[in-house]
Design a protein around this motif. Structure first.
Motif, PDB file in Angstrom:
ATOM      1  N   VAL A 155       0.825  -1.288   0.067  1.00 37.32           N
ATOM      2  CA  VAL A 155       0.001  -0.072   0.036  1.00 37.32           C
ATOM      3  C   VAL A 155       0.795   1.157   0.095  1.00 37.32           C
ATOM      4  CG1 VAL A 155      -1.635   1.274   1.389  1.00 37.32           C
ATOM      5  CG2 VAL A 155      -1.928  -1.181   1.016  1.00 37.32           C
ATOM      6  N   ALA A 156       2.046   1.080   0.821  1.00 40.28           N
ATOM      7  CA  ALA A 156       3.012   2.508   0.529  1.00 40.28           C
ATOM      8  C   ALA A 156       3.457   2.847  -0.909  1.00 40.28           C
ATOM      9  CB  ALA A 156       4.008   2.071   1.753  1.00 40.28           C
ATOM     10  N   LEU A 157       3.939   1.477  -1.498  1.00 42.46           N
ATOM     11  CA  LEU A 157       4.267   1.811  -2.782  1.00 42.46           C
ATOM     12  C   LEU A 157       3.246   2.391  -3.586  1.00 42.46           C
ATOM     13  CD1 LEU A 157       6.356  -1.542  -3.246  1.00 42.46           C
ATOM     14  CD2 LEU A 157       7.177   0.716  -3.363  1.00 42.46           C
ATOM     15  N   ASP A 158       1.927   1.596  -3.398  1.00 41.62           N
ATOM     16  CA  ASP A 158       1.090   2.444  -4.320  1.00 41.62           C
ATOM     17  C   ASP A 158       0.570   3.669  -3.973  1.00 41.62           C
ATOM     18  OD1 ASP A 158      -1.197   1.643  -6.173  1.00 41.62           O
ATOM     19  OD2 ASP A 158      -2.438   2.158  -4.747  1.00 41.62           O
ATOM     20  N   ALA A 159       0.585   3.936  -2.677  1.00 37.85           N
ATOM     21  CA  ALA A 159       0.505   5.494  -2.391  1.00 37.85           C
ATOM     22  C   ALA A 159       1.593   6.405  -3.028  1.00 37.85           C
ATOM     23  CB  ALA A 159       0.475   5.565  -0.790  1.00 37.85           C
ATOM     24  N   CYS A 160       2.769   6.052  -2.990  1.00 38.37           N
ATOM     25  CA  CYS A 160       3.811   6.789  -3.807  1.00 38.37           C
ATOM     26  C   CYS A 160       3.603   6.892  -5.337  1.00 38.37           C
ATOM     27  CB  CYS A 160       5.145   6.004  -3.433  1.00 38.37           C
ATOM     28  SG  CYS A 160       5.862   6.268  -1.670  1.00 38.37           S
ATOM     29  N   ARG A 161       3.198   5.792  -5.799  1.00 40.27           N
ATOM     30  CA  ARG A 161       2.831   5.801  -7.005  1.00 40.27           C
ATOM     31  C   ARG A 161       1.696   6.618  -7.309  1.00 40.27           C
ATOM     32  NH1 ARG A 161      -1.145   3.955  -9.992  1.00 40.27           N
ATOM     33  NH2 ARG A 161      -1.948   2.641  -8.223  1.00 40.27           N
ATOM     34  N   ARG A 162       0.621   6.671  -6.720  1.00 38.59           N
ATOM     35  CA  ARG A 162      -0.351   7.653  -7.014  1.00 38.59           C
ATOM     36  C   ARG A 162      -0.408   9.067  -6.721  1.00 38.59           C
ATOM     37  NH1 ARG A 162      -5.392   4.929  -3.815  1.00 38.59           N
ATOM     38  NH2 ARG A 162      -6.490   7.047  -4.496  1.00 38.59           N
ATOM     39  N   ALA A 163       0.619   9.325  -5.599  1.00 35.24           N
ATOM     40  CA  ALA A 163       0.982  10.556  -5.299  1.00 35.24           C
ATOM     41  C   ALA A 163       2.037  11.356  -6.447  1.00 35.24           C
ATOM     42  CB  ALA A 163       1.834  10.756  -4.125  1.00 35.24           C
ATOM     43  N   THR A 164       2.782  10.284  -7.047  1.00 34.97           N
ATOM     44  CA  THR A 164       3.573  10.900  -8.142  1.00 34.97           C
ATOM     45  C   THR A 164       2.891  11.123  -9.338  1.00 34.97           C
ATOM     46  OG1 THR A 164       5.433   9.395  -7.276  1.00 34.97           O
ATOM     47  CG2 THR A 164       5.718  10.401  -9.326  1.00 34.97           C
ATOM     48  N   GLU A 165       1.727  10.350  -9.763  1.00 40.97           N
ATOM     49  CA  GLU A 165       0.905  10.516 -10.652  1.00 40.97           C
ATOM     50  C   GLU A 165       0.122  11.763 -10.532  1.00 40.97           C
ATOM     51  OE1 GLU A 165      -1.471   6.968 -11.020  1.00 40.97           O
ATOM     52  OE2 GLU A 165       0.264   5.913 -11.840  1.00 40.97           O
ATOM     53  N   HIS A 166      -0.294  12.075  -9.423  1.00 41.98           N
ATOM     54  CA  HIS A 166      -0.995  13.433  -8.924  1.00 41.98           C
ATOM     55  C   HIS A 166       0.081  14.600  -9.293  1.00 41.98           C
ATOM     56  CE1 HIS A 166      -3.530  16.168  -6.401  1.00 41.98           C
ATOM     57  NE2 HIS A 166      -2.085  16.897  -6.447  1.00 41.98           N
ATOM     58  N   LEU A 167       1.325  14.291  -8.983  1.00 46.68           N
ATOM     59  CA  LEU A 167       2.450  15.421  -9.149  1.00 46.68           C
ATOM     60  C   LEU A 167       2.388  15.536 -10.706  1.00 46.68           C
ATOM     61  CD1 LEU A 167       4.401  17.475  -8.167  1.00 46.68           C
ATOM     62  CD2 LEU A 167       5.916  15.571  -8.320  1.00 46.68           C
ATOM     63  N   GLN A 168       2.467  14.870 -11.365  1.00 49.15           N
ATOM     64  CA  GLN A 168       2.718  14.751 -13.033  1.00 49.15           C
ATOM     65  C   GLN A 168       1.387  15.259 -13.734  1.00 49.15           C
ATOM     66  OE1 GLN A 168       4.473  10.779 -13.929  1.00 49.15           O
ATOM     67  NE2 GLN A 168       5.735  12.259 -15.040  1.00 49.15           N
ATOM     68  N   THR A 169       0.079  15.364 -12.851  1.00 51.53           N
ATOM     69  CA  THR A 169      -0.917  15.932 -13.660  1.00 51.53           C
ATOM     70  C   THR A 169      -1.142  17.370 -13.235  1.00 51.53           C
ATOM     71  OG1 THR A 169      -2.168  15.863 -11.823  1.00 51.53           O
ATOM     72  CG2 THR A 169      -2.337  13.976 -13.169  1.00 51.53           C
ATOM     73  N   VAL A 170      -0.173  17.861 -12.517  1.00 52.64           N
ATOM     74  CA  VAL A 170       0.069  19.326 -12.200  1.00 52.64           C
ATOM     75  C   VAL A 170       0.652  19.968 -13.401  1.00 52.64           C
ATOM     76  CG1 VAL A 170       0.750  21.526 -10.870  1.00 52.64           C
ATOM     77  CG2 VAL A 170      -0.304  18.952  -9.866  1.00 52.64           C
ATOM     78  N   PRO A 171       0.346  20.980 -14.314  1.00 51.56           N
ATOM     79  CA  PRO A 171       0.942  21.783 -15.076  1.00 51.56           C
ATOM     80  C   PRO A 171       2.132  22.143 -14.615  1.00 51.56           C
ATOM     81  CG  PRO A 171      -1.427  22.269 -15.070  1.00 51.56           C
ATOM     82  CD  PRO A 171      -1.217  21.643 -13.889  1.00 51.56           C
ATOM     83  N   PHE A 172       3.221  22.327 -15.576  1.00 45.03           N
ATOM     84  CA  PHE A 172       4.676  22.648 -15.222  1.00 45.03           C
ATOM     85  C   PHE A 172       4.677  23.840 -14.583  1.00 45.03           C
ATOM     86  CE2 PHE A 172       5.960  18.868 -17.945  1.00 45.03           C
ATOM     87  CZ  PHE A 172       6.901  18.289 -17.101  1.00 45.03           C
ATOM     88  N   GLU A 173       3.915  24.988 -15.212  1.00 48.05           N
ATOM     89  CA  GLU A 173       3.893  26.435 -14.761  1.00 48.05           C
ATOM     90  C   GLU A 173       3.210  26.507 -13.175  1.00 48.05           C
ATOM     91  OE1 GLU A 173       0.284  25.578 -17.218  1.00 48.05           O
ATOM     92  OE2 GLU A 173       2.090  25.019 -17.541  1.00 48.05           O
ATOM     93  N   GLN A 174       2.701  25.442 -12.799  1.00 48.51           N
ATOM     94  CA  GLN A 174       1.949  25.512 -11.584  1.00 48.51           C
ATOM     95  C   GLN A 174       2.817  24.886 -10.318  1.00 48.51           C
ATOM     96  OE1 GLN A 174      -2.226  24.272 -11.466  1.00 48.51           O
ATOM     97  NE2 GLN A 174      -2.667  25.490 -13.405  1.00 48.51           N
TER      98      GLN A 174
END
Length: 256
Positions: A155-174
């Motif tokens: 679950v910790a690995l999955d949390a890191c994966r999902r959190a990283t995917e969240h970060l990547q959805t943020v536009p670079f300028e933000q």
């Protein structure tokens, strides 16, 4: 007796003297200073009366608010699923003060110590929130003492994966926004904690992360930060003869 039990005894003796209790917190907070008195925070979370916990979650003082945030974990254990406690935890997860945000992570870890299943439910919900709430989820579960079973490590690995995917959805300028940078900072160590707890699947996800780093400066920063952690260095050393993904990446400069 320990420092924590001594503090518990002191706090219990002042349960019906709230002004004395608050003065005690103020005088023993170690603030201003580089480190807050986390032993006192834990002791407060162990024994503080509920009405004082709620009072402190809205205090303008950072140490009092930190104590209140951490103690919400105990209240959630006493009343699993309590909407008011969950709402306040979520609000404090986006607090502008970093110590208060750490208090939320401490609250989640307290829940995980007593009830891993409850923590998994909280983490899953938090991962659907804003960047700072997502940060609370990964910081809460990526604690080595909580990852001693295969399920918790997964679950910790999955949390890191999902959190990283969240970060990547943020536009670079933000991504220069403080809430996004706060999440990035947490991912700069949480990956190493999760991978150390579940190396086999962790290294597979690590390969994917390294591959994505070539085209994303913030992912490159996360990879570079985790590579400085001794726990990840040990895992990579033990698996050095395996294909662990592209090496020698030259990370581009992350958003600053």
């Amino acid at each position: 007796m320990t420092a924590r039990t001594d503090a518990q005894d002191d706090l219990v003796s002042m349960r019906h003297k709230p002004l004395h209790l608050l003065t005690y917190l103020d005088e023993n907070s170690w603030l201003p200073g580089p480190r807050a008195n986390l032993t006192l925070v834990d002791a407060f979370a162990d024994v503080a009366p509920e009405e004082i916990v709620w009072q402190l979650t809205g205090s303008p003082d950072e140490f009092r608010r930190l104590c209140g945030a951490a103690a919400l974990g105990r209240l959630y254990l006493e009343r699993p699923g309590d909407a008011a406690v969950l709402e306040r935890l979520t609000e404090l997860a986006v607090d502008d003060n970093w110590r208060v945000r750490e208090g939320v992570a401490m609250a989640l870890q307290r829940v995980g110590d007593a009830s891993p299943e409850l923590l998994l439910t909280l983490v899953d919900g938090f991962l659907a929130g804003s960047s700072r709430v997502v940060r609370a989820a990964v910081a809460g579960i990526c604690e080595p003492r909580l990852l001693r079973t295969p399920r918790m490590a997964e679950v910790a690995l999955d949390a890191c994966r999902r959190a990283t995917e969240h970060l990547q959805t943020v536009p670079f300028e933000q991504r220069r926004h403080d809430d996004v940078r706060t999440l990035r900072q947490a991912l700069g160590y949480c990956w190493s904690v999760a991978i150390a707890a579940a190396p086999e699947r962790g290294l597979a996800l690590w390969r994917e992360l390294e591959a994505r780093a070539a085209s994303d400066a913030d992912i490159a920063w996360i990879v570079s930060e985790n590579l400085t952690k001794a726990r990840l260095k040990r895992v990579l050393s033990l698996h050095k003869d395996e294909d662990v993904g592209p090496a020698g990446l030259e990370p581009t400069t992350p958003a600053v």
